[in-house]
Design an enzyme around this catalytic site. Structure first.
Site, PDB file in Angstrom:
ATOM      1  N   CYS A 118       0.827  -1.213   0.000  1.00 41.39           N
ATOM      2  CA  CYS A 118       0.000   0.000   0.000  1.00 41.39           C
ATOM      3  C   CYS A 118       0.863   1.267   0.000  1.00 41.39           C
ATOM      4  O   CYS A 118       1.596   1.518   0.952  1.00 41.39           O
ATOM      5  CB  CYS A 118      -0.909  -0.044   1.238  1.00 41.39           C
ATOM      6  SG  CYS A 118      -1.746   1.482   1.625  1.00 41.39           S
ATOM      7  N   CYS A 172       0.104   3.728   2.854  1.00 37.92           N
ATOM      8  CA  CYS A 172       0.597   3.157   4.118  1.00 37.92           C
ATOM      9  C   CYS A 172       2.083   3.443   4.282  1.00 37.92           C
ATOM     10  O   CYS A 172       2.543   3.805   5.366  1.00 37.92           O
ATOM     11  CB  CYS A 172       0.363   1.645   4.164  1.00 37.92           C
ATOM     12  SG  CYS A 172      -1.362   1.141   4.085  1.00 37.92           S
TER      13      CYS A 172
END
Length: 140
Positions: free
Chosen positions: A65, A68
């Site tokens: 991600c 993230c």
């Protein structure tokens, strides 16, 4: 107050103060002032959340991600602002899919604040350090 050691995850009783110069784990002798986020798994998640008298700030993330990865440094910097005030933890939803399902994680990153072993706040999407600090400060 009960505080979970960030190294060995044992529960420690610590007197509640405004600030601390020194606080060590009774079991492993590591500093309880270590603010580096801890990695939680299905096997230790409940024990850490239930045995923490301070808010537990959990980042549900995944290694693939992009947002993230962008938020990870801000999450660590925010953690450094709250030694023995909040416990920062991360759950890799790729490895811990059952935890992601249990908490209904639909997008990542998702930050969940637990206080008294209950979810009290949730926010999805990457946050910068200031936004994280503001969010956490509400629950101290």
């Amino acid at each position: 107050m009960r505080v979970v050691c960030p190294v060995c995850k044992s529960v420690n009783n610590v007197p509640q103060r405004d600030s601390y110069k020194k606080a060590n784990c009774g079991k492993c002798k590591s500093s309880l002032l270590d603010t580096k986020p801890i990695e939680l798994t299905n096997s230790d998640f409940d024990e850490v959340v239930v045995n923490s008298d301070i808010p537990v700030i959990v980042d549900f993330w995944a290694p693939w991600c992009g947002p993230c990865k962008m938020m990870a440094p801000s999450f660590e910097k925010s953690a450094a602002n709250f030694p023995l005030k909040a416990l920062y933890a991360k759950v890799n939803t790729e490895n811990e899919q059952s935890l992601g399902a249990r908490f209904g994680i639909r997008s990542i990153p998702t930050i969940i604040v637990f206080k008294d072993a209950k979810e009290v706040h949730r926010v999805s999407g990457a946050l910068d350090e200031a936004a994280l600090n503001k969010t956490v400060a509400q629950f101290l």
